[in-house]
Design an enzyme around this catalytic site. Structure first.
Site, short mmCIF file in Angstrom:
data_model
loop_
_atom_site.label_atom_id
_atom_site.label_comp_id
_atom_site.label_asym_id
_atom_site.label_seq_id
_atom_site.Cartn_x
_atom_site.Cartn_y
_atom_site.Cartn_z
N THR A 1 0.85 -1.19 0.00
CA THR A 1 0.00 0.00 0.00
C THR A 1 0.89 1.24 0.00
O THR A 1 2.08 1.15 -0.31
CB THR A 1 -1.01 -0.04 1.17
OG1 THR A 1 -1.96 1.00 1.00
CG2 THR A 1 -0.33 0.13 2.52
N ASN A 2 0.34 2.40 0.30
CA ASN A 2 1.14 3.64 0.31
C ASN A 2 0.73 4.50 1.50
O ASN A 2 -0.12 4.10 2.30
CB ASN A 2 0.97 4.38 -1.03
CG ASN A 2 -0.46 4.73 -1.30
OD1 ASN A 2 -1.09 5.47 -0.56
ND2 ASN A 2 -1.02 4.17 -2.37
N ASP A 3 1.33 5.67 1.61
CA ASP A 3 1.18 6.51 2.80
C ASP A 3 -0.10 7.34 2.85
O ASP A 3 -0.28 8.13 3.77
CB ASP A 3 2.36 7.47 2.90
CG ASP A 3 3.61 6.78 3.44
OD1 ASP A 3 3.44 5.81 4.20
OD2 ASP A 3 4.71 7.22 3.10
N SER A 4 -0.97 7.21 1.87
CA SER A 4 -2.17 8.04 1.86
C SER A 4 -3.01 7.82 3.13
O SER A 4 -3.28 6.69 3.53
CB SER A 4 -3.03 7.71 0.64
OG SER A 4 -4.26 8.39 0.72
N ALA B 1 -5.02 7.68 -3.68
CA ALA B 1 -3.68 7.31 -4.13
C ALA B 1 -3.76 5.86 -4.58
O ALA B 1 -3.63 4.92 -3.78
CB ALA B 1 -2.68 7.49 -3.00
#
Ligand code: CTP
Ligand code: CA
Length: 224
Positions: free
Chosen positions: A33-36, A100
């Site tokens: 996943t990502n930091d959103s 994101a």
């Protein structure tokens, strides 16, 4: 249960917002996943309600409470998000893609928890569909707003994305700037249309960014 605090600028409009990062499974217990944080998209959904809109929020997993008066469609992967968004695009007048979306996903999702074996492991990733670009290709009268998260050459990258994805507005976000990252409660953005910079918003709360963005959109939407 009418709210009279808002300005009614989006009265009667159906607004579709995406928020958060997508989750791309590797196996039953692991994912990419990502930091959103989802905060920008949630703020937009909340403000749109205050301005009189009927709002649907397609959201990846976040730690945020559901905004009041918003229809929430929880999703995990980019493929899930695409399905949720594409099936609703024709009934929306305003579409705002703050999510994101993961650019790549694992080529295969292991059905069982992967076992530790060799000293190195290569994970094959395949490209996800670009949801915003698909919307841009298929849109009729919808007003479409994209986001561009950049760490360098913000204006150039944001404008290129706006054109490639056929958006009406794009919100350029320098995520390397102090206070303008993925996780905080503030943001500083530069909003563009086809002709270039429309407005540069100095560092302020995501709520205020959301409100200004929606005011700009409302002023530019066809009112038929
Ligand atoms: N987006 C999307 N589907 C994807 C990737 C991005 O809908 N598979 C949307 C995002 O929601 C955002 C916009 O496209 O509104 C720009 O996302 P961004 O990651 O900044 O752009 P990319 O086109 O993915 O380019 P890159 O990551 O290489 O900068
Ligand atoms: Ca991307």
């Amino acid at each position: 249960e009418q709210h009279f605090a808002g300005n009614g600028l989006l009265q009667g409009q159906r607004v579709l917002v995406t928020a958060g990062g997508t989750v791309e499974r590797i196996d039953p217990v692991r994912y990419i996943t990502n930091d959103s944080s989802g905060k920008m998209g949630y703020a937009i959904a909340e403000e749109a309600v205050r301005m009189g809109a009927s709002v649907t929020l397609v959201t990846g997993p976040t730690a945020l409470p559901a905004p009041e008066g918003v229809e929430i469609i929880p999703v995990q992967s980019a493929l899930d998000m695409r399905e949720a968004v594409m099936s609703r695009m024709n009934t929306s007048q305003l579409i705002i893609k703050a999510a994101a979306v993961a650019d790549y996903r694992p080529a295969v999702v292991a059905e069982q928890k992967m076992k530790k074996k060799a000293d190195s492991l290569t994970l094959e990733l395949v490209k996800n569909p670009d949801i915003l670009q698909e919307i841009g290709t298929l849109k009729k009268d919808q007003f479409v707003i994209g986001f561009a998260a950049e760490t360098e050459r913000l204006d150039e990258h944001a404008l290129e994305k706006l054109k490639r994805k056929n958006c009406d507005l794009i919100v350029g976000n320098d995520v390397s700037q102090e206070g303008a990252g993925f996780s905080g409660d503030t943001n500083a953005v530069r909003i563009f249309d086809r002709n270039g910079l429309v407005e540069a918003l100095p560092l302020q709360s995501k709520k205020d960014v959301a409100r200004r963005l929606l005011e700009l959109a409302a002023g530019r939407m066809k009112t038929t």
